[in-house]
Design a protein around this motif. Structure first.
Motif, mmCIF file in Angstrom:
data_model
loop_
_atom_site.group_PDB
_atom_site.id
_atom_site.type_symbol
_atom_site.label_atom_id
_atom_site.label_comp_id
_atom_site.label_asym_id
_atom_site.label_seq_id
_atom_site.Cartn_x
_atom_site.Cartn_y
_atom_site.Cartn_z
ATOM 1 N N ASP A 1 23.818 56.856 11.125
ATOM 2 C CA ASP A 1 23.121 57.340 9.927
ATOM 3 C C ASP A 1 23.689 56.558 8.735
ATOM 4 O OD1 ASP A 1 21.952 58.665 7.831
ATOM 5 O OD2 ASP A 1 22.407 60.683 8.566
ATOM 6 N N TRP A 2 23.169 55.354 8.538
ATOM 7 C CA TRP A 2 23.758 54.437 7.562
ATOM 8 C C TRP A 2 23.578 54.894 6.120
ATOM 9 C CZ3 TRP A 2 26.990 52.188 10.329
ATOM 10 C CH2 TRP A 2 26.694 51.761 11.629
ATOM 11 N N ALA A 3 22.506 55.612 5.849
ATOM 12 C CA ALA A 3 22.307 56.132 4.489
ATOM 13 C C ALA A 3 23.419 57.125 4.143
ATOM 14 C CB ALA A 3 20.946 56.803 4.370
ATOM 15 N N GLN A 4 23.760 57.982 5.109
ATOM 16 C CA GLN A 4 24.849 58.936 4.896
ATOM 17 C C GLN A 4 26.198 58.229 4.796
ATOM 18 O OE1 GLN A 4 23.795 61.783 3.578
ATOM 19 N NE2 GLN A 4 25.049 63.017 4.929
ATOM 20 N N VAL A 5 26.361 57.192 5.593
ATOM 21 C CA VAL A 5 27.607 56.415 5.536
ATOM 22 C C VAL A 5 27.814 55.868 4.129
ATOM 23 C CG1 VAL A 5 28.816 54.364 6.364
ATOM 24 C CG2 VAL A 5 27.575 55.809 7.984
ATOM 25 N N GLU A 6 26.776 55.260 3.575
ATOM 26 C CA GLU A 6 26.868 54.709 2.207
ATOM 27 C C GLU A 6 27.184 55.807 1.198
ATOM 28 O OE1 GLU A 6 24.380 51.660 0.539
ATOM 29 O OE2 GLU A 6 23.374 51.396 2.475
ATOM 30 N N LYS A 7 26.531 56.936 1.358
ATOM 31 C CA LYS A 7 26.745 58.056 0.430
ATOM 32 C C LYS A 7 28.211 58.494 0.449
ATOM 33 C CE LYS A 7 25.925 63.006 0.087
ATOM 34 N NZ LYS A 7 25.339 64.195 0.758
ATOM 35 N N VAL B 1 28.935 47.731 5.662
ATOM 36 C CA VAL B 1 27.709 48.463 6.002
ATOM 37 C C VAL B 1 26.507 47.817 5.316
ATOM 38 C CG1 VAL B 1 26.477 50.653 5.687
ATOM 39 C CG2 VAL B 1 28.857 50.654 6.468
ATOM 40 N N GLN B 2 26.683 47.405 4.076
ATOM 41 C CA GLN B 2 25.592 46.769 3.341
ATOM 42 C C GLN B 2 25.200 45.428 3.964
ATOM 43 O OE1 GLN B 2 27.554 46.991 -0.472
ATOM 44 N NE2 GLN B 2 26.282 48.701 -1.151
ATOM 45 N N VAL B 3 26.172 44.697 4.480
ATOM 46 C CA VAL B 3 25.850 43.452 5.194
ATOM 47 C C VAL B 3 25.090 43.786 6.475
ATOM 48 C CG1 VAL B 3 26.812 41.493 6.468
ATOM 49 C CG2 VAL B 3 27.783 42.122 4.250
ATOM 50 N N GLN B 4 25.553 44.799 7.180
ATOM 51 C CA GLN B 4 24.919 45.198 8.437
ATOM 52 C C GLN B 4 23.484 45.656 8.222
ATOM 53 O OE1 GLN B 4 27.356 47.658 10.943
ATOM 54 N NE2 GLN B 4 25.617 48.527 12.027
ATOM 55 N N THR B 5 23.221 46.303 7.083
ATOM 56 C CA THR B 5 21.870 46.801 6.794
ATOM 57 C C THR B 5 21.065 45.814 5.938
ATOM 58 O OG1 THR B 5 22.781 48.083 4.936
ATOM 59 C CG2 THR B 5 22.511 49.218 7.036
ATOM 60 N N GLU B 6 21.542 44.573 5.902
ATOM 61 C CA GLU B 6 20.848 43.456 5.252
ATOM 62 C C GLU B 6 20.721 43.607 3.739
ATOM 63 O OE1 GLU B 6 17.165 42.850 7.318
ATOM 64 O OE2 GLU B 6 18.160 42.391 9.217
ATOM 65 N N TYR C 1 44.046 42.624 -0.598
ATOM 66 C CA TYR C 1 42.775 42.753 0.124
ATOM 67 C C TYR C 1 41.890 41.518 -0.053
ATOM 68 C CZ TYR C 1 43.925 47.673 0.781
ATOM 69 O OH TYR C 1 44.540 48.853 1.154
ATOM 70 N N LYS C 2 42.401 40.499 -0.696
ATOM 71 C CA LYS C 2 41.584 39.328 -1.015
ATOM 72 C C LYS C 2 41.014 38.655 0.239
ATOM 73 C CE LYS C 2 41.602 34.934 -3.555
ATOM 74 N NZ LYS C 2 40.291 35.222 -4.175
ATOM 75 N N ALA C 3 41.825 38.536 1.276
ATOM 76 C CA ALA C 3 41.346 37.884 2.500
ATOM 77 C C ALA C 3 40.147 38.637 3.085
ATOM 78 C CB ALA C 3 42.476 37.806 3.526
ATOM 79 N N SER C 4 40.235 39.947 3.142
ATOM 80 C CA SER C 4 39.129 40.753 3.681
ATOM 81 C C SER C 4 37.899 40.652 2.799
ATOM 82 C CB SER C 4 39.566 42.214 3.813
ATOM 83 O OG SER C 4 40.639 42.349 4.721
ATOM 84 N N ILE C 5 38.120 40.667 1.489
ATOM 85 C CA ILE C 5 36.999 40.551 0.540
ATOM 86 C C ILE C 5 36.248 39.247 0.760
ATOM 87 C CG2 ILE C 5 36.414 40.244 -1.905
ATOM 88 C CD1 ILE C 5 38.810 42.111 -2.528
ATOM 89 N N GLU C 6 36.988 38.139 0.842
ATOM 90 C CA GLU C 6 36.363 36.822 0.989
ATOM 91 C C GLU C 6 35.665 36.686 2.343
ATOM 92 O OE1 GLU C 6 35.919 34.637 -1.298
ATOM 93 O OE2 GLU C 6 37.097 35.699 -2.806
ATOM 94 N N GLU C 7 36.250 37.276 3.379
ATOM 95 C CA GLU C 7 35.616 37.191 4.697
ATOM 96 C C GLU C 7 34.265 37.903 4.701
ATOM 97 O OE1 GLU C 7 36.435 38.223 9.416
ATOM 98 O OE2 GLU C 7 37.933 38.773 7.900
ATOM 99 N N ILE C 8 34.204 39.090 4.106
ATOM 100 C CA ILE C 8 32.935 39.832 4.066
ATOM 101 C C ILE C 8 31.925 39.105 3.173
ATOM 102 C CG2 ILE C 8 31.833 42.037 3.521
ATOM 103 C CD1 ILE C 8 34.591 43.350 3.981
#
Length: 212
Positions: free
Chosen positions: A104-110, A135-140, A157-164
Motif C-alpha cells: 500500500d504505497w500511498a499509505q507508506v508515503e503518508k 518509494v517515490q523512485v519505485q512508484t516512478e 547520509y550523503k552516500a545514500s542520498i547520492e545513490e538514490i
C-alpha cells in the motif's frame, strides 16, 4: 568592615545589615530552593512521561504482524496522543513498514511524511526521508524523489542520498547525472570497492559503450 572595630561594634553592624536586608536574603534563599525543588519535580515528571510513552510504544509494536487492523489503528491513536514525541516518528516508521509489506504505497508515503514531520531526531528524520525517496523512485515519482532528497540531512547520509539520486536519474534516462551521482556516492562512502555502487556505475558505463 573596619578591622579596628570591636566585637560589639561588629555584632551591632551585622544586626543592622540583617534588619535591613534579612527579608530579602530569606526570600532569595526560599526562591532559590523552591526553584531547585521545582526543577527536580519537573525532571521527575518528564522521566515518568517518557517511561509511559515508551511503554505505550512497545505495546503498539507488539501488535505488529498480527494480520488485522489493530496495529494500524493503535499506531495512529498513539501518534495522535503523542505528537511531540520522537516515539511518534518511530511508530510512523513501523506503520510504513507494515504498509509496504501490503504494498500500500500511498499509505507508506503518508506514514513516512508523518515520521519526517513529527520527529526532532535527525537520524529518524533522515531514515524516513531516504525511505520516502526510495518509494517515490519505485512508484516512478522521480522528480518528487529528487526533491525529497534536497532536504538538509546529516553528512553521514550523503552516500545514500547520492545513490538514490542516481537511481532516479537513471530511471529518467539521464545517464550523465546518474553517473555523477553514483560516483559522488562512492566518494562519500569512502569505499571505492563498494560492490553495489561499483556495479551500478559499471553497468552504466557498459550501457554507454553499447549505445555508441
Amino acid at each position: 568592615m573596619d578591622i579596628h572595630q570591636t566585637e560589639e561594634e561588629q555584632v551591632e553592624q551585622i544586626k543592622k545589615i540583617w534588619q535591613e536586608y534579612g527579608n530579602a536574603i530569606i526570600t532569595g534563599l526560599v526562591l532559590g530552593l523552591g526553584g531547585f525543588i521545582a526543577y527536580g519535580y519537573y525532571n521527575q515528571n518528564k522521566l515518568a512521561e517518557e517511561m509511559t510513552t515508551s511503554d505505550g510504544y512497545q505495546q503498539v509494536l507488539e501488535l505488529a504482524g498480527e494480520g488485522d487492523e489493530s496495529f494500524q489503528n493503535k499506531g495512529n491513536e498513539f501518534i495522535k496522543a503523542n505528537p511531540e514525541s520522537n516515539y511518534a516518528g518511530l511508530t510512523a516508521l513501523a506503520l510504513a513498514k507494515d504498509s509496504a509489506e501490503h504494498k500500500d504505497w500511498a499509505q507508506v508515503e503518508k506514514y513516512l511524511n508523518t515520521a519526517i514531520e513529527k520527529t526532532n531526531d535527525k537520524g529518524i528524520k533522515a531514515l524516513a526521508t531516504l525511505r520516502l525517496a526510495k518509494v517515490q523512485v519505485q512508484t516512478e515519482q522521480y522528480d518528487a524523489a529528487i526533491a525529497t532528497l534536497s532536504a538538509t540531512l546529516p553528512e553521514s547520509y550523503k552516500a545514500s542520498i547520492e545513490e538514490i539520486k542516481g537511481d532516479a536519474y537513471l530511471k529518467q534516462g539521464n545517464q550523465d547525472k546518474a553517473r555523477a551521482a553514483y560516483q559522488a556516492a562512492i566518494d562519500a562512502s569512502g569505499q571505492a570497492g563498494n560492490p553495489v555502487l561499483q556495479m551500478k556505475l559499471d553497468d552504466l558505463a557498459e550501457t554507454v559503450v553499447l549505445t555508441k
